[in-house]
Design an enzyme around this catalytic site. Structure first.
Site, PDB file in Angstrom:
ATOM      1  N   PRO A 126      13.747  14.297 -44.345  1.00 55.60           N
ATOM      2  CA  PRO A 126      13.811  12.827 -44.352  1.00 55.60           C
ATOM      3  C   PRO A 126      13.064  12.213 -43.171  1.00 55.60           C
ATOM      4  O   PRO A 126      13.217  12.649 -42.021  1.00 55.60           O
ATOM      5  CB  PRO A 126      15.317  12.562 -44.266  1.00 55.60           C
ATOM      6  N   CYS A 127      12.261  11.192 -43.485  1.00 55.94           N
ATOM      7  CA  CYS A 127      11.374  10.616 -42.462  1.00 55.94           C
ATOM      8  C   CYS A 127      12.005   9.456 -41.704  1.00 55.94           C
ATOM      9  O   CYS A 127      11.484   9.036 -40.661  1.00 55.94           O
ATOM     10  CB  CYS A 127      10.078  10.150 -43.115  1.00 55.94           C
ATOM     11  N   GLN A 128      13.129   8.920 -42.195  1.00 56.16           N
ATOM     12  CA  GLN A 128      13.686   7.703 -41.607  1.00 56.16           C
ATOM     13  C   GLN A 128      13.962   7.801 -40.105  1.00 56.16           C
ATOM     14  O   GLN A 128      13.738   6.820 -39.372  1.00 56.16           O
ATOM     15  CB  GLN A 128      14.966   7.303 -42.353  1.00 56.16           C
TER      16      GLN A 128
END
EC number: 2.1.1.37
Length: 388
Positions: A79-81
Protein backbone atom coordinates in the site's frame (compact mmCIF):
# COMPACT_ATOMS: atom_id res chain seq x y z
CA UNK A 1 8.17 -19.69 -13.86
CA UNK A 2 6.11 -19.68 -10.65
CA UNK A 3 5.24 -16.51 -8.77
CA UNK A 4 3.28 -15.42 -5.73
CA UNK A 5 1.75 -11.97 -5.40
CA UNK A 6 0.78 -9.83 -2.43
CA UNK A 7 -1.57 -6.82 -2.54
CA UNK A 8 -2.98 -7.83 -5.93
CA UNK A 9 -5.53 -5.00 -6.13
CA UNK A 10 -7.46 -5.10 -9.41
CA UNK A 11 -4.65 -7.05 -11.09
CA UNK A 12 -2.40 -4.62 -12.99
CA UNK A 13 0.88 -6.11 -11.78
CA UNK A 14 -0.42 -9.66 -12.12
CA UNK A 15 -1.54 -9.02 -15.70
CA UNK A 16 1.88 -7.66 -16.65
CA UNK A 17 3.70 -10.57 -15.03
CA UNK A 18 1.35 -13.08 -16.66
CA UNK A 19 2.02 -11.50 -20.06
CA UNK A 20 5.74 -11.68 -19.30
CA UNK A 21 5.49 -15.44 -18.77
CA UNK A 22 4.99 -15.98 -15.02
CA UNK A 23 2.41 -18.42 -13.66
CA UNK A 24 0.85 -17.35 -10.37
CA UNK A 25 0.75 -19.95 -7.59
CA UNK A 26 -0.93 -17.65 -5.07
CA UNK A 27 -2.50 -14.18 -5.13
CA UNK A 28 -3.65 -12.32 -2.03
CA UNK A 29 -5.96 -9.29 -1.84
CA UNK A 30 -7.83 -8.10 1.26
CA UNK A 31 -10.03 -5.34 -0.21
CA UNK A 32 -13.53 -6.65 -0.87
CA UNK A 33 -14.21 -4.50 -3.95
CA UNK A 34 -10.87 -5.23 -5.63
CA UNK A 35 -11.32 -8.92 -4.85
CA UNK A 36 -14.79 -8.78 -6.44
CA UNK A 37 -13.26 -7.27 -9.58
CA UNK A 38 -10.75 -10.12 -9.81
CA UNK A 39 -13.42 -12.77 -9.27
CA UNK A 40 -15.73 -11.14 -11.85
CA UNK A 41 -13.05 -11.36 -14.52
CA UNK A 42 -11.97 -14.84 -13.48
CA UNK A 43 -15.58 -16.04 -13.85
CA UNK A 44 -15.70 -14.30 -17.26
CA UNK A 45 -12.63 -16.32 -18.24
CA UNK A 46 -10.64 -13.24 -19.20
CA UNK A 47 -7.26 -14.12 -20.68
CA UNK A 48 -4.65 -14.78 -17.98
CA UNK A 49 -7.15 -14.04 -15.20
CA UNK A 50 -9.09 -17.28 -15.75
CA UNK A 51 -6.21 -19.27 -14.24
CA UNK A 52 -5.38 -17.03 -11.27
CA UNK A 53 -5.53 -18.66 -7.80
CA UNK A 54 -7.10 -15.64 -6.09
CA UNK A 55 -7.57 -15.57 -2.31
CA UNK A 56 -9.13 -12.91 -0.13
CA UNK A 57 -7.20 -12.34 3.05
CA UNK A 58 -4.80 -10.32 5.14
CA UNK A 59 -1.16 -10.90 4.19
CA UNK A 60 -0.27 -10.63 7.87
CA UNK A 61 -2.13 -13.87 8.43
CA UNK A 62 -0.73 -15.82 5.48
CA UNK A 63 1.22 -18.97 6.32
CA UNK A 64 3.79 -19.06 3.55
CA UNK A 65 4.84 -22.59 4.52
CA UNK A 66 1.70 -23.81 2.72
CA UNK A 67 3.22 -22.78 -0.62
CA UNK A 68 4.79 -25.92 -2.03
CA UNK A 69 7.76 -26.12 -4.34
CA UNK A 70 10.19 -23.51 -5.58
CA UNK A 71 8.95 -19.94 -5.94
CA UNK A 72 10.73 -18.10 -8.71
CA UNK A 73 9.33 -14.64 -8.04
CA UNK A 74 7.59 -12.88 -5.16
CA UNK A 75 5.89 -9.68 -6.27
CA UNK A 76 3.53 -7.00 -5.09
CA UNK A 77 2.77 -3.35 -4.60
CA UNK A 78 2.62 -2.65 -0.84
CA UNK A 79 0.00 0.00 0.00
CA UNK A 80 1.30 3.40 -1.08
CA UNK A 81 -0.76 5.63 1.22
CA UNK A 82 1.88 5.85 3.99
CA UNK A 83 4.37 7.35 1.51
CA UNK A 84 2.16 9.09 -1.06
CA UNK A 85 2.72 12.80 -1.67
CA UNK A 86 -1.04 13.23 -1.37
CA UNK A 87 -1.31 11.17 1.81
CA UNK A 88 -0.66 11.74 5.51
CA UNK A 89 3.08 10.96 5.18
CA UNK A 90 3.15 8.77 8.30
CA UNK A 91 5.48 6.23 6.67
CA UNK A 92 6.32 3.30 8.95
CA UNK A 93 4.07 4.83 11.60
CA UNK A 94 1.02 4.22 9.40
CA UNK A 95 -0.89 1.01 10.17
CA UNK A 96 -1.22 0.46 6.42
CA UNK A 97 2.54 0.15 5.95
CA UNK A 98 3.05 -3.40 4.70
CA UNK A 99 6.74 -3.38 3.84
CA UNK A 100 7.46 -5.60 6.86
CA UNK A 101 5.08 -8.15 5.33
CA UNK A 102 6.80 -7.94 1.94
CA UNK A 103 10.08 -8.63 3.73
CA UNK A 104 8.53 -11.53 5.70
CA UNK A 105 7.36 -13.06 2.43
CA UNK A 106 10.90 -13.00 1.07
CA UNK A 107 12.30 -14.34 4.33
CA UNK A 108 9.90 -17.28 4.54
CA UNK A 109 9.60 -18.20 0.85
CA UNK A 110 13.22 -17.50 -0.19
CA UNK A 111 12.12 -16.90 -3.80
CA UNK A 112 14.77 -16.80 -6.47
CA UNK A 113 13.83 -13.15 -7.09
CA UNK A 114 11.40 -10.46 -6.00
CA UNK A 115 9.81 -7.41 -7.60
CA UNK A 116 8.02 -4.72 -5.59
CA UNK A 117 6.48 -1.42 -6.72
CA UNK A 118 5.63 1.72 -4.77
CA UNK A 119 5.11 5.48 -5.10
CA UNK A 120 8.05 7.82 -5.65
CA UNK A 121 7.22 9.42 -2.29
CA UNK A 122 9.15 6.53 -0.75
CA UNK A 123 12.30 8.27 -2.05
CA UNK A 124 11.64 11.51 -0.16
CA UNK A 125 14.27 12.59 2.40
CA UNK A 126 11.76 12.06 5.22
CA UNK A 127 11.80 8.31 4.47
CA UNK A 128 15.51 7.89 3.67
CA UNK A 129 16.29 5.91 6.81
CA UNK A 130 13.27 3.69 6.33
CA UNK A 131 14.13 3.02 2.69
CA UNK A 132 17.67 2.05 3.75
CA UNK A 133 16.15 -0.34 6.29
CA UNK A 134 13.88 -1.88 3.64
CA UNK A 135 16.79 -2.35 1.25
CA UNK A 136 19.12 -3.79 3.89
CA UNK A 137 16.37 -6.09 5.17
CA UNK A 138 15.69 -7.44 1.69
CA UNK A 139 19.40 -8.17 1.24
CA UNK A 140 19.45 -10.30 4.39
CA UNK A 141 15.83 -11.11 5.25
CA UNK A 142 16.84 -13.94 7.56
CA UNK A 143 18.35 -11.45 10.04
CA UNK A 144 15.16 -10.38 11.82
CA UNK A 145 14.88 -7.34 14.04
CA UNK A 146 15.26 -8.18 17.74
CA UNK A 147 12.78 -7.16 20.42
CA UNK A 148 15.34 -4.88 22.09
CA UNK A 149 16.66 -3.42 18.80
CA UNK A 150 15.63 -0.14 17.18
CA UNK A 151 15.11 0.08 13.44
CA UNK A 152 18.28 2.18 13.12
CA UNK A 153 20.31 -0.41 15.05
CA UNK A 154 18.84 -3.21 12.99
CA UNK A 155 19.67 -1.37 9.77
CA UNK A 156 23.31 -0.94 10.83
CA UNK A 157 23.57 -4.62 11.73
CA UNK A 158 22.08 -5.63 8.40
CA UNK A 159 24.40 -3.39 6.40
CA UNK A 160 27.45 -4.65 8.29
CA UNK A 161 26.59 -8.33 7.74
CA UNK A 162 27.84 -8.38 4.15
CA UNK A 163 28.72 -12.07 4.28
CA UNK A 164 25.13 -12.86 5.25
CA UNK A 165 23.52 -11.09 2.31
CA UNK A 166 21.30 -13.53 0.42
CA UNK A 167 20.07 -11.12 -2.28
CA UNK A 168 21.40 -8.48 -4.60
CA UNK A 169 18.96 -5.56 -4.50
CA UNK A 170 18.40 -2.58 -6.79
CA UNK A 171 16.12 0.43 -6.46
CA UNK A 172 14.99 2.09 -9.69
CA UNK A 173 12.96 5.25 -10.12
CA UNK A 174 10.74 4.95 -13.18
CA UNK A 175 8.14 6.87 -15.14
CA UNK A 176 5.60 4.44 -16.59
CA UNK A 177 5.38 6.57 -19.75
CA UNK A 178 9.00 5.67 -20.46
CA UNK A 179 7.99 2.01 -20.62
CA UNK A 180 4.98 2.28 -22.93
CA UNK A 181 2.13 3.25 -20.62
CA UNK A 182 0.08 6.26 -21.84
CA UNK A 183 0.45 7.83 -18.42
CA UNK A 184 3.10 9.90 -16.61
CA UNK A 185 3.26 7.77 -13.49
CA UNK A 186 6.38 8.12 -11.38
CA UNK A 187 7.07 5.04 -9.32
CA UNK A 188 9.81 3.12 -7.51
CA UNK A 189 10.80 -0.43 -8.36
CA UNK A 190 12.65 -2.49 -5.75
CA UNK A 191 13.97 -5.73 -7.24
CA UNK A 192 16.26 -8.44 -6.01
CA UNK A 193 17.76 -11.75 -7.08
CA UNK A 194 19.34 -14.46 -4.96
CA UNK A 195 23.12 -14.25 -4.86
CA UNK A 196 23.58 -18.01 -5.09
CA UNK A 197 22.17 -17.87 -8.63
CA UNK A 198 25.30 -15.93 -9.61
CA UNK A 199 23.42 -13.69 -12.03
CA UNK A 200 24.07 -9.94 -12.21
CA UNK A 201 20.93 -7.93 -11.48
CA UNK A 202 20.11 -5.55 -14.32
CA UNK A 203 16.84 -3.65 -14.70
CA UNK A 204 15.54 -2.48 -18.10
CA UNK A 205 16.18 0.94 -19.57
CA UNK A 206 13.34 3.11 -20.92
CA UNK A 207 11.83 2.10 -24.25
CA UNK A 208 9.78 5.27 -24.98
CA UNK A 209 10.56 8.98 -24.69
CA UNK A 210 9.04 12.44 -24.52
CA UNK A 211 11.59 13.69 -27.05
CA UNK A 212 10.53 11.11 -29.62
CA UNK A 213 6.87 12.06 -29.17
CA UNK A 214 7.71 15.71 -29.83
CA UNK A 215 9.73 14.65 -32.86
CA UNK A 216 6.80 12.69 -34.27
CA UNK A 217 4.36 15.50 -33.51
CA UNK A 218 6.23 18.66 -34.47
CA UNK A 219 9.15 17.65 -36.71
CA UNK A 220 7.84 14.86 -38.96
CA UNK A 221 4.12 15.24 -38.22
CA UNK A 222 3.80 11.43 -38.27
CA UNK A 223 1.71 11.48 -35.07
CA UNK A 224 -1.03 13.63 -36.61
CA UNK A 225 -0.94 11.69 -39.88
CA UNK A 226 -1.44 8.45 -37.99
CA UNK A 227 -4.56 9.85 -36.37
CA UNK A 228 -5.85 11.37 -39.61
CA UNK A 229 -5.87 14.99 -38.41
CA UNK A 230 -4.06 18.15 -39.46
CA UNK A 231 -1.04 19.23 -37.46
CA UNK A 232 -2.12 22.13 -35.21
CA UNK A 233 -0.61 25.49 -36.10
CA UNK A 234 -0.24 26.41 -32.45
CA UNK A 235 2.74 24.13 -31.85
CA UNK A 236 3.70 22.70 -28.43
CA UNK A 237 1.74 24.07 -25.49
CA UNK A 238 4.56 24.59 -23.01
CA UNK A 239 7.66 26.77 -23.28
CA UNK A 240 9.84 23.82 -22.29
CA UNK A 241 8.45 21.70 -25.11
CA UNK A 242 8.89 24.55 -27.59
CA UNK A 243 12.56 24.81 -26.63
CA UNK A 244 13.04 21.06 -26.96
CA UNK A 245 11.39 21.08 -30.39
CA UNK A 246 13.72 23.87 -31.53
CA UNK A 247 16.71 21.85 -30.36
CA UNK A 248 15.41 18.80 -32.21
CA UNK A 249 14.87 20.87 -35.33
CA UNK A 250 18.41 22.29 -35.15
CA UNK A 251 19.95 18.82 -34.86
CA UNK A 252 17.52 16.96 -37.16
CA UNK A 253 18.43 13.62 -35.58
CA UNK A 254 15.50 11.48 -34.53
CA UNK A 255 15.64 10.52 -30.86
CA UNK A 256 16.10 6.76 -30.37
CA UNK A 257 13.34 4.45 -29.24
CA UNK A 258 9.58 4.83 -29.38
CA UNK A 259 7.43 7.89 -28.67
CA UNK A 260 5.48 8.32 -25.47
CA UNK A 261 1.90 7.12 -25.92
CA UNK A 262 -0.78 9.76 -25.49
CA UNK A 263 -4.40 9.79 -24.39
CA UNK A 264 -5.39 10.01 -28.04
CA UNK A 265 -3.32 6.89 -28.76
CA UNK A 266 -4.84 5.03 -25.83
CA UNK A 267 -8.44 5.92 -26.64
CA UNK A 268 -8.23 5.16 -30.35
CA UNK A 269 -11.38 3.33 -31.48
CA UNK A 270 -13.30 3.76 -28.23
CA UNK A 271 -15.80 6.25 -29.56
CA UNK A 272 -17.96 8.71 -27.65
CA UNK A 273 -18.65 7.82 -24.00
CA UNK A 274 -22.11 6.34 -23.57
CA UNK A 275 -22.37 5.25 -27.21
CA UNK A 276 -22.07 1.63 -28.22
CA UNK A 277 -22.01 -1.56 -26.16
CA UNK A 278 -18.50 -1.47 -24.69
CA UNK A 279 -18.58 -1.98 -20.93
CA UNK A 280 -17.41 0.71 -18.49
CA UNK A 281 -17.52 3.47 -21.12
CA UNK A 282 -20.32 5.60 -19.69
CA UNK A 283 -20.16 9.38 -19.45
CA UNK A 284 -19.54 10.69 -15.93
CA UNK A 285 -20.81 14.27 -15.36
CA UNK A 286 -19.38 16.94 -13.09
CA UNK A 287 -15.82 17.50 -14.34
CA UNK A 288 -14.40 20.95 -13.70
CA UNK A 289 -11.06 22.72 -13.59
CA UNK A 290 -9.79 24.36 -10.42
CA UNK A 291 -6.33 25.29 -9.10
CA UNK A 292 -4.05 22.27 -9.00
CA UNK A 293 -6.54 20.08 -10.88
CA UNK A 294 -6.35 20.81 -14.57
CA UNK A 295 -6.71 17.40 -16.19
CA UNK A 296 -4.72 15.66 -18.93
CA UNK A 297 -4.28 17.07 -22.46
CA UNK A 298 -5.49 14.75 -25.20
CA UNK A 299 -2.15 14.70 -27.06
CA UNK A 300 0.07 13.92 -24.09
CA UNK A 301 0.30 10.91 -21.79
CA UNK A 302 -2.23 11.29 -18.99
CA UNK A 303 -1.22 12.59 -15.62
CA UNK A 304 -1.04 9.80 -13.04
CA UNK A 305 -4.45 8.38 -12.25
CA UNK A 306 -5.24 9.08 -8.63
CA UNK A 307 -7.16 7.06 -6.09
CA UNK A 308 -7.48 9.60 -3.28
CA UNK A 309 -9.65 12.61 -2.54
CA UNK A 310 -7.79 14.75 -5.07
CA UNK A 311 -8.41 12.28 -7.90
CA UNK A 312 -11.91 11.08 -7.13
CA UNK A 313 -14.09 13.12 -6.90
CA UNK A 314 -11.50 15.85 -7.62
CA UNK A 315 -10.40 17.11 -11.00
CA UNK A 316 -7.30 15.13 -11.94
CA UNK A 317 -8.85 12.04 -13.53
CA UNK A 318 -10.17 13.97 -16.47
CA UNK A 319 -9.44 14.70 -20.10
CA UNK A 320 -8.76 18.13 -21.61
CA UNK A 321 -9.65 18.60 -25.26
CA UNK A 322 -7.63 20.98 -27.48
CA UNK A 323 -10.46 23.54 -27.25
CA UNK A 324 -10.17 23.60 -23.45
CA UNK A 325 -13.32 21.67 -22.58
CA UNK A 326 -12.98 18.91 -20.00
CA UNK A 327 -14.70 15.71 -18.96
CA UNK A 328 -13.94 12.83 -16.62
CA UNK A 329 -12.21 9.75 -17.94
CA UNK A 330 -14.58 6.85 -18.31
CA UNK A 331 -13.59 3.70 -16.44
CA UNK A 332 -12.73 2.08 -19.77
CA UNK A 333 -10.45 4.97 -20.70
CA UNK A 334 -8.74 4.79 -17.31
CA UNK A 335 -8.28 1.05 -17.80
CA UNK A 336 -6.62 1.69 -21.16
CA UNK A 337 -4.34 4.25 -19.51
CA UNK A 338 -3.23 1.38 -17.24
CA UNK A 339 -2.79 -0.98 -20.19
CA UNK A 340 -5.76 -3.17 -19.20
CA UNK A 341 -7.64 -4.84 -22.07
CA UNK A 342 -11.23 -4.01 -22.98
CA UNK A 343 -12.44 -7.51 -22.02
CA UNK A 344 -11.46 -6.87 -18.40
CA UNK A 345 -14.50 -5.39 -16.65
CA UNK A 346 -15.00 -3.33 -13.49
CA UNK A 347 -18.33 -4.32 -11.88
CA UNK A 348 -18.40 -1.65 -9.16
CA UNK A 349 -19.31 2.07 -9.31
CA UNK A 350 -17.34 4.66 -11.26
CA UNK A 351 -15.82 6.06 -8.04
CA UNK A 352 -14.81 2.63 -6.71
CA UNK A 353 -13.51 1.48 -10.09
CA UNK A 354 -11.42 4.63 -10.47
CA UNK A 355 -10.03 4.07 -6.98
CA UNK A 356 -8.90 0.59 -7.97
CA UNK A 357 -7.39 1.84 -11.21
CA UNK A 358 -5.66 4.70 -9.40
CA UNK A 359 -3.94 2.13 -7.19
CA UNK A 360 -2.98 -0.25 -10.00
CA UNK A 361 0.45 -0.91 -11.49
CA UNK A 362 0.45 -0.10 -15.23
CA UNK A 363 0.47 -3.35 -17.17
CA UNK A 364 3.16 -2.28 -19.72
CA UNK A 365 5.55 -1.34 -16.90
CA UNK A 366 4.86 -4.60 -15.07
CA UNK A 367 5.35 -6.63 -18.24
CA UNK A 368 8.70 -5.06 -19.11
CA UNK A 369 9.98 -5.47 -15.55
CA UNK A 370 8.63 -9.02 -15.50
CA UNK A 371 10.36 -9.91 -18.76
CA UNK A 372 13.60 -8.56 -17.36
CA UNK A 373 13.31 -10.68 -14.23
CA UNK A 374 12.32 -13.72 -16.32
CA UNK A 375 15.39 -13.23 -18.50
CA UNK A 376 17.64 -13.11 -15.45
CA UNK A 377 16.08 -16.23 -13.97
CA UNK A 378 16.52 -18.08 -17.25
CA UNK A 379 20.23 -17.38 -17.25
CA UNK A 380 22.37 -20.23 -16.09
CA UNK A 381 25.02 -19.48 -13.53
CA UNK A 382 28.45 -19.80 -15.17
CA UNK A 383 30.21 -23.03 -14.47
CA UNK A 384 33.36 -22.88 -12.42
CA UNK A 385 36.48 -23.78 -14.31
CA UNK A 386 37.93 -27.06 -13.24
CA UNK A 387 41.36 -26.92 -11.70
CA UNK A 388 44.07 -27.61 -14.24
Amino acid sequence: MRSVELFSGCGGLALGLSKAGFSHSMMIEWDEDAFATLLHNKSNKVEHVRHWPISKGDVREVDWSTVEGVVDLAAGGPPCQPFSIGGKHAGPGDSRDMWPEAIRTVRELRPKAFLFENVRGLLRPAFTDYLHWIEANLRAPQLEIQSDESMAEHSKRLQAAVDDHLYDVKILRVNAADYGAPQKRNRVIIAGIRKDLKVALHLPSPTHSHARLLWDQWITGEYWQRHGIAKPRSGPASAADRRLVENLRDRMIAPPGLPWKTCRDAFDGLGIPGKGSLSNHAFQPGARVYPGHTGSPLDEPAKALKAGDHGVPGGENMLVYPNGTVRYFTVREAARLQGISDEFEFPRSWTESMRQLGNAVPVPLAEIMGRAMLGLLNQRAPRRREAA
